[in-house]
Design an enzyme around this catalytic site. Sequence first.
Site, PDB file in Angstrom:
ATOM      1  N   GLU A 228       0.797  -1.228   0.000  1.00 24.46           N
ATOM      2  CA  GLU A 228       0.000   0.000   0.000  1.00 24.46           C
ATOM      3  C   GLU A 228       0.832   1.283   0.000  1.00 24.46           C
ATOM      4  O   GLU A 228       0.814   2.039   0.982  1.00 24.46           O
ATOM      5  CB  GLU A 228      -0.960   0.006   1.200  1.00 24.46           C
ATOM      6  CG  GLU A 228      -1.962  -1.110   1.187  1.00 24.46           C
ATOM      7  CD  GLU A 228      -3.069  -0.944   2.235  1.00 24.46           C
ATOM      8  OE1 GLU A 228      -3.007  -0.002   3.036  1.00 24.46           O
ATOM      9  OE2 GLU A 228      -4.008  -1.756   2.226  1.00 24.46           O
ATOM     10  N   GLU A 412      -5.161  -8.599   0.556  1.00 21.65           N
ATOM     11  CA  GLU A 412      -5.823  -8.310   1.829  1.00 21.65           C
ATOM     12  C   GLU A 412      -7.306  -8.079   1.584  1.00 21.65           C
ATOM     13  O   GLU A 412      -7.680  -7.435   0.599  1.00 21.65           O
ATOM     14  CB  GLU A 412      -5.245  -7.046   2.510  1.00 21.65           C
ATOM     15  CG  GLU A 412      -3.869  -7.238   3.078  1.00 21.65           C
ATOM     16  CD  GLU A 412      -3.331  -6.009   3.816  1.00 21.65           C
ATOM     17  OE1 GLU A 412      -4.141  -5.176   4.274  1.00 21.65           O
ATOM     18  OE2 GLU A 412      -2.106  -5.898   3.919  1.00 21.65           O
TER      19      GLU A 412
HETATM   20  C1  FCB Z   1      -4.435  -2.328   5.510  1.00 23.95           C
HETATM   21  C2  FCB Z   1      -3.042  -2.575   6.017  1.00 23.95           C
HETATM   22  C3  FCB Z   1      -2.994  -3.649   7.077  1.00 23.95           C
HETATM   23  C4  FCB Z   1      -4.142  -3.524   8.056  1.00 23.95           C
HETATM   24  C5  FCB Z   1      -5.456  -3.414   7.343  1.00 23.95           C
HETATM   25  C6  FCB Z   1      -6.654  -3.303   8.255  1.00 23.95           C
HETATM   26  O1  FCB Z   1      -4.484  -1.079   4.923  1.00 23.95           O
HETATM   27  O2  FCB Z   1      -2.216  -2.959   4.947  1.00 23.95           O
HETATM   28  O3  FCB Z   1      -1.752  -3.590   7.698  1.00 23.95           O
HETATM   29  O4  FCB Z   1      -3.928  -2.455   8.884  1.00 23.95           O
HETATM   30  O5  FCB Z   1      -5.435  -2.297   6.488  1.00 23.95           O
END
Ligand code: FCB
Length: 505
Positions: A228, A412
Amino acid sequence: MTVPSEDSIAHETAPASPHDTGITRRHVVGLGLIGGLTIAGLSSCAMIPQASAPVPDGWMPQANPMPFPTDYIWGAATSAFQVEGSTSVDGRGPSIWDTFAAEPGRIRGGATGDPGADHYNLWKDDLELMSQLGLGAYRFSIAWPRIQPTGSGAVNQRGIDFYRRLVDGLVERGIRPGITLYHWDLPQALQDRGGWPNRDTAYRFADYASIMFDALGDVDADWFTINEPKTTAYVGHRWGSHAPGIADNDAAAAAVHHQLLGHGLAVQRFRASGAIGRIGIALNLTPLYPVGDTSVEATARVDASENRLFLDPVLLGSYPKDAIGAQGGMLGANVKDFRALVLDGDLAITSTPCDLLGVQYYGAAGVDFSGNQVGMFPTSNANWQQVHPEGLYDLLTRLRDDYPAIPLVITENGMPDESSSVTVDDPYRVRFLRDHFIQASRAISDGVPLIGHYVWSLLDNFEWAEGYEQRWGIVAVDFETQKRTFKRSATYYKKVIATNAVPTT
Ligand code: FCB
């Protein structure tokens, strides 16, 4: 650094203390002015104007359960600073998150990276949990300050040894390692030399990446260079509510370019090292929907600053023209200064071909005519998260249509518990996962080259500025005793993995 125009300042008034407003992290992007109130005047996300959601497209699941390809990767993810703890053992150097957490008022409850989920000590137990779940892959990150305590030069062998043991343990259990090189814990020594706004950090990152390719490149793994880059640039440098706590649009723009440059350099080093396995970057992307006909243009600008500013340089070798500037929805940095940072040949480096693209999907947003992101979908307990499973389908098919073909993996996807107390009863997360798996399966049947799905997160952990008060795990962690317990969602996920299919009811 040039002062942004008044217009962009108005859109970018960050809260003095994020905890007072109830709005924290990247969610503040674009929410600066709502009905004439600055964000500091908001007490809860309920005050974010609600727009009506896009009309459902009428799609219905074709089969129950919906199947996945036989080699689909079912994974779960964590990151070093969030789970490891043990921040000052075995030669680890300080990171920007240690520094940030030590500053009063930065983290909810004054929490720090210790104890985390004590994974540095409990990694064997955690491997056991992964086996019990039947995980096909585990995505974790390497703490750069464990490998190079001052961010450059000498290698700390004890750091390498920890990750070697972890990777060997995964391979023994038939679990594919997903290795993130940078998940936000920059060595403090590099921050002291300017951090990501300083071009040199990209080269230091490439050197560190080479060390890891030499150490672990014999393992068949999926590598992710940077997690990110948008969050680091915007939340860390534009809003200052993440480490390193800087609020400066030009610093944010520089952090964008230098992270992407570092990414490209690392991919080049990966190829040169002869490492086996695959490599890509993990981008958090947000589908955006105009709240009405008058906000179509503003939505395009927000899409540029939220999505294309990261996708285009990596996949197309260019920067979009409408991402940076003074209009609502853009990153309000000085365009000339930004262009001057992008040297000849840089875009060839940022677009060095990758093997896969990591897509982090948390939700969607509406956009009003001024380029403010507004509420259009229900929010979770993380009030920046607008839950919209169909947005995952929209995002994946958009990537299929707008960019050259590349295997996609959801690196994620998840939601927090409804309360901050430890719980194992999380029917909302079961629904969340089910609804997103359904949209993933739907995208695959519509020709999206999606190869896997990592749930965020394997464990409850340190959720950045929220400290230990937002629990994102499918496995509950009691931070006092470090006892792990499967939540209902873990048991559900285990079944999905075992059957390689998602029931639609
Ligand atoms: C993402 C992050 C991860 C976690 C989630 C909830 O943006 O990459 O580390 O904090 O959110």
